[in-house]
Write an enzyme that holds these catalytic residues in place. Structure first.
Site, short mmCIF file in Angstrom:
data_model
loop_
_atom_site.label_atom_id
_atom_site.label_comp_id
_atom_site.label_asym_id
_atom_site.label_seq_id
_atom_site.Cartn_x
_atom_site.Cartn_y
_atom_site.Cartn_z
N ASP A 21 14.51 -4.08 7.74
CA ASP A 21 13.40 -3.99 6.38
C ASP A 21 13.19 -5.42 5.92
O ASP A 21 14.02 -6.08 5.96
CB ASP A 21 14.03 -3.07 5.47
CG ASP A 21 13.03 -2.62 4.79
OD1 ASP A 21 12.08 -2.49 4.88
OD2 ASP A 21 13.57 -1.71 3.68
N GLY A 22 11.89 -5.56 5.32
CA GLY A 22 11.67 -6.63 4.53
C GLY A 22 10.66 -7.46 5.21
O GLY A 22 10.35 -8.54 4.84
N ARG A 25 7.67 -8.30 2.85
CA ARG A 25 7.90 -8.94 1.40
C ARG A 25 8.38 -10.55 1.86
O ARG A 25 7.86 -11.50 1.48
CB ARG A 25 9.46 -8.56 0.86
CG ARG A 25 9.17 -7.44 -0.19
CD ARG A 25 10.12 -6.70 -0.38
NE ARG A 25 10.71 -5.76 0.73
CZ ARG A 25 11.87 -5.29 0.80
NH1 ARG A 25 12.60 -5.42 -0.14
NH2 ARG A 25 12.15 -4.39 1.62
N ASN A 69 6.18 5.84 8.21
CA ASN A 69 5.26 4.76 8.25
C ASN A 69 3.73 5.04 8.89
O ASN A 69 2.89 4.10 8.64
CB ASN A 69 6.04 3.68 9.25
CG ASN A 69 7.29 3.09 8.57
OD1 ASN A 69 8.12 2.94 9.41
ND2 ASN A 69 7.08 2.84 7.44
N SER A 197 16.52 6.24 4.42
CA SER A 197 14.99 6.42 4.89
C SER A 197 15.10 7.28 6.12
O SER A 197 14.30 6.95 6.90
CB SER A 197 14.50 5.10 5.03
OG SER A 197 14.60 4.22 3.74
C1 IPE Z 1 12.39 2.04 7.01
O1 IPE Z 1 11.70 1.16 6.34
C2 IPE Z 1 11.64 2.20 8.26
C3 IPE Z 1 11.90 1.33 9.21
C4 IPE Z 1 12.50 -0.03 8.94
C5 IPE Z 1 11.06 1.29 10.53
P1 IPE Z 1 10.70 1.41 5.12
O2 IPE Z 1 10.19 0.14 4.61
O3 IPE Z 1 9.61 2.14 5.80
O4 IPE Z 1 11.49 2.23 4.30
P2 IPE Z 1 11.28 2.76 2.72
O5 IPE Z 1 9.89 3.42 2.58
O6 IPE Z 1 11.27 1.49 2.09
O7 IPE Z 1 12.50 3.59 2.44
C1 IPE Z 2 10.06 -3.45 8.33
O1 IPE Z 2 9.42 -3.94 7.06
C2 IPE Z 2 9.27 -2.99 9.30
C3 IPE Z 2 8.59 -1.53 9.14
C4 IPE Z 2 8.87 -0.55 8.26
C5 IPE Z 2 7.68 -1.13 10.59
P1 IPE Z 2 8.44 -3.40 6.11
O2 IPE Z 2 7.08 -3.45 6.62
O3 IPE Z 2 8.95 -2.20 5.58
O4 IPE Z 2 8.62 -4.74 5.04
P2 IPE Z 2 8.56 -4.45 3.51
O5 IPE Z 2 9.95 -3.45 3.24
O6 IPE Z 2 7.55 -3.93 2.90
O7 IPE Z 2 9.06 -5.67 2.98
MG MG Z 3 10.28 -1.68 3.93
#
Ligand code: IPE
Ligand code: IPE
Ligand code: MG
Length: 248
Positions: A21-22, A25, A69, A197
């Site tokens: 995650d992240g 950002r 997603n 999640s």
């Molecule tokens: C969880 O991340 C799903 C993946 C890493 C693929 P999200 O960024 O989608 O989760 P939430 O919405 O912040 O809980």
């Molecule tokens: C994780 O990073 C990748 C996926 C969920 C596909 P994010 O896209 O959720 O990045 P943030 O959480 O918005 O920073």
């Molecule tokens: Mg995320």
């Protein structure tokens, strides 16, 4: 700090699951578009797969795309699907070279056909590798998976092939996408979020959780080794008392 040298090779988790995650950002911090973060995240994936081979982690499950997603803006979903196809195609020779077997869990039929084809090809090409099994969770959600398992079991009961009183936790496990893998001992989530999640709700029942503020594109080998070290410093009691564990 050399984290790798501190790892006790006799107590490495067999299966590590990661909520990567992240990315979005991270990209924003660089003044870039969210998709830039997903691209950079692929480099972290490559390093973490290598790190697993180095320390002896046999199974690595990566949460790459959740059922939820699909509700992101279409441009981001399309970019993620394209990235998936391009990455699998580009990385397959590398996976093969490193003895990595690719697998996938989730509602794979909901992926674009090009993704399904690329994925299947790479799964076939890497099928005989045995050093590390890399499991991509794609269009995955745990509630979807458990619901499917319950449906399959209900069907068997309806057909008279299974008695309700014979249903055990192993029966449920058998119909999950992860039936062929051991449960993860360690679950890592990057980016400072403290939630699950919809990821592996059943399989993480007794996993150790490791949360870090580090954003996924910055999560490289040393961060992974740090997580393994944290795992090794915990006492896993499984409901027993600490005395019972240490006297054994
Ligand atoms: C969880 O991340 C799903 C993946 C890493 C693929 P999200 O960024 O989608 O989760 P939430 O919405 O912040 O809980
Ligand atoms: C994780 O990073 C990748 C996926 C969920 C596909 P994010 O896209 O959720 O990045 P943030 O959480 O918005 O920073
Ligand atoms: Mg995320």
């Amino acid at each position: 700090m050399n984290y790798l040298s501190q790892i006790n090779k006799a107590n490495v988790p067999q299966h590590v699951a990661i909520i990567m995650d992240g990315n979005g950002r991270w990209a924003k911090q660089q003044g870039e578009d969210r998709v830039f973060g997903h691209h950079e995240g692929v480099n972290s994936v490559r390093e973490i797969v290598e790190a697993c081979a180095e320390v002896g982690v046999k199974y690595l499950t990566l949460y790459a795309f959740s059922t939820e997603n699909w509700n992101r803006p279409k441009e981001e979903v399309d970019a993620l699907m394209e990235l998936l196809v391009a990455t699998i195609s580009l990385e397959t020779p590398n996976l093969n070279k490193n003895g990595v077997k690719l697998q996938a869990i989730g509602d794979l039929k909901s992926l674009p056909q090009s993704c399904q084809d690329e994925l299947q090809e790479s799964i076939n090409i890497t099928a005989n590798n045995s050093k590390v099994t890399l499991i991509l969770a794609l269009s995955y959600s745990s509630k979807w998976e458990i619901t499917n398992s319950v449906k399959e079991i209900a069907q068997l009961v309806k057909e008279g092939k299974l008695k309700p009183e014979d249903i055990t936790s192993s029966t449920i496990q058998k119909y999950l996408c992860t039936a062929n893998y051991p449960d993860p001992e360690l679950m890592i989530r990057t980016s400072g979020e403290h939630r699950i999640s919809n990821f592996l709700l059943w399989q993480l029942a007794y996993a150790e959780f490791y949360f870090t503020e580090v954003l996924w594109p910055d999560f490289r080998k040393d961060e992974f080794f740090k997580a393994i070290l944290s795992y090794q410093n915990r006492e896993r009691r499984f409901g027993l008392t600490s005395d019972q564990i240490t006297n054994n």
